[in-house]
Design a protein around this motif. Structure first.
Motif, mmCIF file in Angstrom:
data_model
loop_
_atom_site.group_PDB
_atom_site.id
_atom_site.type_symbol
_atom_site.label_atom_id
_atom_site.label_comp_id
_atom_site.label_asym_id
_atom_site.label_seq_id
_atom_site.Cartn_x
_atom_site.Cartn_y
_atom_site.Cartn_z
ATOM 1 N N GLY A 102 -18.965 20.096 -35.263
ATOM 2 C CA GLY A 102 -19.987 20.903 -34.602
ATOM 3 C C GLY A 102 -19.689 21.191 -33.147
ATOM 4 O O GLY A 102 -20.299 22.102 -32.567
ATOM 5 N N ARG A 103 -18.774 20.451 -32.532
ATOM 6 C CA ARG A 103 -18.427 20.725 -31.132
ATOM 7 C C ARG A 103 -17.579 21.991 -31.039
ATOM 8 O O ARG A 103 -16.897 22.378 -31.986
ATOM 9 C CB ARG A 103 -17.686 19.550 -30.513
ATOM 10 C CG ARG A 103 -18.549 18.299 -30.328
ATOM 11 C CD ARG A 103 -17.808 17.254 -29.531
ATOM 12 N NE ARG A 103 -18.570 16.038 -29.359
ATOM 13 C CZ ARG A 103 -19.452 15.844 -28.372
ATOM 14 N NH1 ARG A 103 -19.649 16.794 -27.471
ATOM 15 N NH2 ARG A 103 -20.111 14.702 -28.276
ATOM 16 N N GLU A 104 -17.621 22.598 -29.859
ATOM 17 C CA GLU A 104 -16.871 23.837 -29.623
ATOM 18 C C GLU A 104 -16.091 23.707 -28.319
ATOM 19 O O GLU A 104 -16.576 23.172 -27.333
ATOM 20 C CB GLU A 104 -17.842 25.022 -29.540
ATOM 21 C CG GLU A 104 -17.161 26.356 -29.336
ATOM 22 C CD GLU A 104 -18.156 27.501 -29.276
ATOM 23 O OE1 GLU A 104 -18.531 28.015 -30.335
ATOM 24 O OE2 GLU A 104 -18.581 27.862 -28.154
ATOM 25 N N ILE A 105 -14.860 24.211 -28.336
ATOM 26 C CA ILE A 105 -13.976 24.166 -27.159
ATOM 27 C C ILE A 105 -13.655 25.598 -26.744
ATOM 28 O O ILE A 105 -13.130 26.391 -27.544
ATOM 29 C CB ILE A 105 -12.678 23.395 -27.467
ATOM 30 C CG1 ILE A 105 -13.001 21.951 -27.880
ATOM 31 C CG2 ILE A 105 -11.752 23.402 -26.257
ATOM 32 C CD1 ILE A 105 -11.790 21.151 -28.306
ATOM 33 N N ARG A 106 -13.993 25.929 -25.488
ATOM 34 C CA ARG A 106 -13.686 27.256 -24.935
ATOM 35 C C ARG A 106 -12.452 27.159 -24.026
ATOM 36 O O ARG A 106 -12.161 26.116 -23.447
ATOM 37 C CB ARG A 106 -14.878 27.779 -24.129
ATOM 38 C CG ARG A 106 -16.127 28.038 -24.940
ATOM 39 C CD ARG A 106 -15.920 29.201 -25.910
ATOM 40 N NE ARG A 106 -15.477 30.396 -25.235
ATOM 41 C CZ ARG A 106 -16.309 31.312 -24.701
ATOM 42 N NH1 ARG A 106 -17.632 31.123 -24.781
ATOM 43 N NH2 ARG A 106 -15.830 32.403 -24.117
ATOM 44 N N PHE A 107 -11.716 28.270 -23.916
ATOM 45 C CA PHE A 107 -10.501 28.338 -23.093
ATOM 46 C C PHE A 107 -10.810 29.078 -21.797
ATOM 47 O O PHE A 107 -11.561 30.068 -21.786
ATOM 48 C CB PHE A 107 -9.379 29.059 -23.842
ATOM 49 C CG PHE A 107 -9.119 28.489 -25.213
ATOM 50 C CD1 PHE A 107 -8.872 27.132 -25.397
ATOM 51 C CD2 PHE A 107 -9.131 29.315 -26.335
ATOM 52 C CE1 PHE A 107 -8.631 26.617 -26.660
ATOM 53 C CE2 PHE A 107 -8.889 28.805 -27.602
ATOM 54 C CZ PHE A 107 -8.646 27.447 -27.759
ATOM 55 N N VAL A 108 -10.199 28.583 -20.687
ATOM 56 C CA VAL A 108 -10.392 29.223 -19.382
ATOM 57 C C VAL A 108 -9.023 29.432 -18.731
ATOM 58 O O VAL A 108 -8.048 28.752 -19.063
ATOM 59 C CB VAL A 108 -11.292 28.362 -18.464
ATOM 60 C CG1 VAL A 108 -12.708 28.279 -19.023
ATOM 61 C CG2 VAL A 108 -10.708 26.965 -18.288
ATOM 62 N N ARG A 109 -9.000 30.387 -17.784
ATOM 63 C CA ARG A 109 -7.772 30.638 -17.009
ATOM 64 C C ARG A 109 -7.782 29.743 -15.783
ATOM 65 O O ARG A 109 -8.710 29.776 -14.983
ATOM 66 C CB ARG A 109 -7.696 32.104 -16.604
ATOM 67 C CG ARG A 109 -6.395 32.470 -15.879
ATOM 68 C CD ARG A 109 -6.459 33.902 -15.368
ATOM 69 N NE ARG A 109 -6.622 34.835 -16.484
ATOM 70 C CZ ARG A 109 -5.596 35.352 -17.180
ATOM 71 N NH1 ARG A 109 -4.359 35.014 -16.861
ATOM 72 N NH2 ARG A 109 -5.825 36.198 -18.164
ATOM 73 N N VAL A 110 -6.726 28.920 -15.647
ATOM 74 C CA VAL A 110 -6.612 27.987 -14.531
ATOM 75 C C VAL A 110 -5.520 28.518 -13.587
ATOM 76 O O VAL A 110 -4.470 28.996 -14.053
ATOM 77 C CB VAL A 110 -6.248 26.571 -15.040
ATOM 78 C CG1 VAL A 110 -6.096 25.598 -13.870
ATOM 79 C CG2 VAL A 110 -7.320 26.073 -16.013
ATOM 80 N N PRO A 111 -5.735 28.438 -12.271
ATOM 81 C CA PRO A 111 -4.704 28.909 -11.345
ATOM 82 C C PRO A 111 -3.384 28.170 -11.563
ATOM 83 O O PRO A 111 -3.365 26.966 -11.816
ATOM 84 C CB PRO A 111 -5.287 28.613 -9.971
ATOM 85 C CG PRO A 111 -6.768 28.554 -10.188
ATOM 86 C CD PRO A 111 -6.948 27.992 -11.560
#
Length: 271
Positions: free
Chosen positions: A177-186
């Motif tokens: 049930g958990r969700e992992i989102r992706f982000v842009r890191v410098p």
């Protein structure tokens, strides 16, 4: 009168007096009923008050002692009523009956939200205890570290880093049930996400605490709006859509793909 005659007369008077006294005493002690038994002979009746427990009274004729009247006839016998023996009393019935009240069940006491313990899955080898999210700051970016049963990852504070397309949903295991989102890191690897049992950089690494996960297990890389999955383990390979990837093998991902890393199963979503 001679002395002998006087003595005989005195003895005779004494005997007569004794006989009269004896007769009077006997008449006084004998009940009148014995002299007139025929006039008062009535039948005796008994009534049972409780047929189930009290037996009917018995009447037993008892012969009165024979006595001699003036005519020499014996007195008639009169039946004597004998009371019935008391009914046996049951020790169980006579004992006082004590009714114990049914034990009352304690009422449920509501637990305040501040002290309520979260539900946890059964213990799994290598799984860490579930902890509350904690605030972190990595490379000057504030965020939150999420502690699951078999994994740990970090999420930046909203509005600090750019979210990338695509996400992973945990579809099986203790953290389902958990969700992992992706982000842009410098930095040069700002669109790369790694997986493994070892620790890694915040916002770019998902730590998996499971025995069948290698320290460096897998990598996701975004290239031209397409995510690519690479297997980094030779002993515990990544399973993509039911197929074990070779060491160093890379596969592009499509919406709905199934990714297995140890006991953790991800579902890839392109949006």
């Amino acid at each position: 009168m001679s002395f002998g005659n006087s003595l005989v007369i005195a003895l005779g008077v004494t005997v007569v007096a004794l006989l009269i006294a004896t007769l009077i005493w006997w008449l006084n002690r004998t009940p009148a009923g014995y002299r007139h038994a025929s006039d008062e002979e009535l039948p005796l009746y008994s009534v049972s008050l409780n047929r189930s427990s009290a037996p009917a009274p018995r009447t037993t004729p008892v012969s009165a002692p024979a006595m001699s009247s003036g005519s020499g006839t014996a007195m008639a016998a009169k039946p004597v009523r004998i009371p019935p023996a008391p009914a046996p009393v049951s020790s169980v019935a006579s004992a006082p009956v004590t009714t114990r009240p049914a034990p009352s069940r304690p009422e449920a006491v509501p637990i305040p939200e501040s002290t309520a313990r979260p539900e946890t899955a059964p213990a799994t080898p290598g799984a860490a205890s579930l902890a509350a999210p904690r605030a972190i700051t990595a490379n000057g970016v504030p965020g939150t570290e999420i502690e699951g049963h078999l994994l740990r990852f970090s999420v930046p504070q909203e509005g600090t880093l750019q979210f990338l397309p695509g996400r992973l949903e945990i579809t099986s295991g203790a953290d389902s049930g958990r969700e992992i989102r992706f982000v842009r890191v410098p930095g040069p690897d700002g669109t790369t996400v790694t997986f493994g049992r070892s620790e890694g950089p915040a916002y770019r690494h998902i730590q998996l605490r499971e025995a069948t996960v290698s320290r460096q297990h897998a990598r996701l890389r975004l290239d031209q709006a397409q995510w690519h999955l690479t297997n980094l383990s030779a002993t515990n390979p990544v399973v993509h859509n039911g197929r074990h990837l070779e060491d160093g093998e890379e596969q592009p991902l499509s919406d709905g793909d199934r990714i297995e890393m140890g006991e953790v199963v991800f579902g890839f979503r392109s949006r």
